[in-house]
Design a protein around this motif. Sequence first.
Motif, PDB file in Angstrom:
ATOM      1  N   UNK A 169      -1.045   6.900  -8.490  1.00 38.76           N
ATOM      2  CA  UNK A 169      -2.114   5.982  -8.843  1.00 38.76           C
ATOM      3  C   UNK A 169      -3.430   6.746  -8.861  1.00 38.76           C
ATOM      4  N   UNK A 170      -4.285   6.413  -9.816  1.00 36.22           N
ATOM      5  CA  UNK A 170      -5.607   7.014  -9.888  1.00 36.22           C
ATOM      6  C   UNK A 170      -6.646   5.897  -9.886  1.00 36.22           C
ATOM      7  N   UNK A 171      -7.634   6.010  -9.022  1.00 40.37           N
ATOM      8  CA  UNK A 171      -8.675   4.987  -8.966  1.00 40.37           C
ATOM      9  C   UNK A 171      -9.501   4.995 -10.250  1.00 40.37           C
ATOM     10  N   UNK A 172      -9.784   3.809 -10.747  1.00 39.15           N
ATOM     11  CA  UNK A 172     -10.742   3.686 -11.845  1.00 39.15           C
ATOM     12  C   UNK A 172     -12.147   3.798 -11.274  1.00 39.15           C
ATOM     13  N   UNK A 173     -13.133   3.808 -12.119  1.00 41.34           N
ATOM     14  CA  UNK A 173     -14.517   3.831 -11.639  1.00 41.34           C
ATOM     15  C   UNK A 173     -14.809   2.600 -10.792  1.00 41.34           C
ATOM     16  N   UNK A 174     -14.291   1.444 -11.241  1.00 41.82           N
ATOM     17  CA  UNK A 174     -14.482   0.216 -10.459  1.00 41.82           C
ATOM     18  C   UNK A 174     -13.717   0.304  -9.136  1.00 41.82           C
TER      19      UNK A 174
ATOM     20  N   UNK B 152     -10.889 -10.155  -8.834  1.00 43.54           N
ATOM     21  CA  UNK B 152     -12.121  -9.406  -9.117  1.00 43.54           C
ATOM     22  C   UNK B 152     -12.384  -9.263 -10.619  1.00 43.54           C
ATOM     23  N   UNK B 153     -11.310  -9.493 -11.410  1.00 48.81           N
ATOM     24  CA  UNK B 153     -11.392  -9.346 -12.871  1.00 48.81           C
ATOM     25  C   UNK B 153     -11.766  -7.928 -13.292  1.00 48.81           C
ATOM     26  N   UNK B 154     -11.208  -6.964 -12.565  1.00 48.66           N
ATOM     27  CA  UNK B 154     -11.359  -5.553 -12.933  1.00 48.66           C
ATOM     28  C   UNK B 154     -10.034  -4.849 -12.646  1.00 48.66           C
ATOM     29  N   UNK B 155      -9.820  -3.709 -13.304  1.00 50.70           N
ATOM     30  CA  UNK B 155      -8.648  -2.879 -12.994  1.00 50.70           C
ATOM     31  C   UNK B 155      -9.074  -1.817 -11.984  1.00 50.70           C
TER      32      UNK B 155
END
Length: 300
Positions: A56-61, A44-47
Amino acid sequence: MDNYSQMLAFMWATEHGNFSAAARANGLTPSAISKLITRLEDRLQVRLFQRGTRTLTLTEEGSAYLVSARAVINAMAEADSLAEAFPDRVSGSLRIHTMTTFAKHQILPWLPDFLAAYPGLTVDVQVGPQYVDLFDQGLDVAIHSGGLPDSSRIARKIGESAWVTCASPEYLARRGTPAQPNDLLEHDCFNFGFHSAWNTWQFRDGEGGIITVPISPKAVFAQGDLLREMALSGAGIVKLAQFHIGEDIRQGRLIPLLTEFSLEGSEPIYLIYSNRKHLSPRIRVFRDFLEKRLKENPWA
């Protein structure tokens, strides 16, 4: 298929909060979960996660991806559930734990029809008087009554059952019928032989209060069916669940006692299964068969 595995790993990590817990819950190693999610992020080329020491904490993406991933997983599960429409595709072993009396009086009468309807399914019925969480040992379904401990399990109420103080007509003809709760102290009573709320004989006192009758049982038993047999034999008075002795009462083999003093309300009975968002077909068909049977043959 690898994309789907990556998505599942992402969902599991989100639900459990870290790779180790997600791995334990799904029979994988933490490194396997980590590799799947790393591949997903590379693709996906995102973190998707901010990786902390323990959580773990979700990023905005990651939060945005979670919405789409959940929709895909739900759609896949719904498609898989279509197996219910094809009895020959419902297979495997269904492990059930319930009360001995519930198994005998509310499951065994229709179990042959259930097995005939789903020939690919085998059933392992385990019994015990009280609820024990055995889901981590492969249990699929539990059926138990009364209060349940707080847990992450799903408890679906399938009915209610009152507790009934009763005796046989032969015993009452010989010893007389108790007119008020304390009269039980002059009668032969039988109880369960293990610590349980079922051993407490409580009644309304006629003034809005509750009284507990401290009966001294003549004998105690580990199973409700043994208490039932003592009552049917004319030996004395017992207190048993309505789902257990409903047919005996309908047929006049047992007579309810002190009904005007009975406490209002009934004990709930639950179908319990692991905290899974989507039931396997074998659990779902068992649940539906059970609920249909109880609707057609109420014990009250």
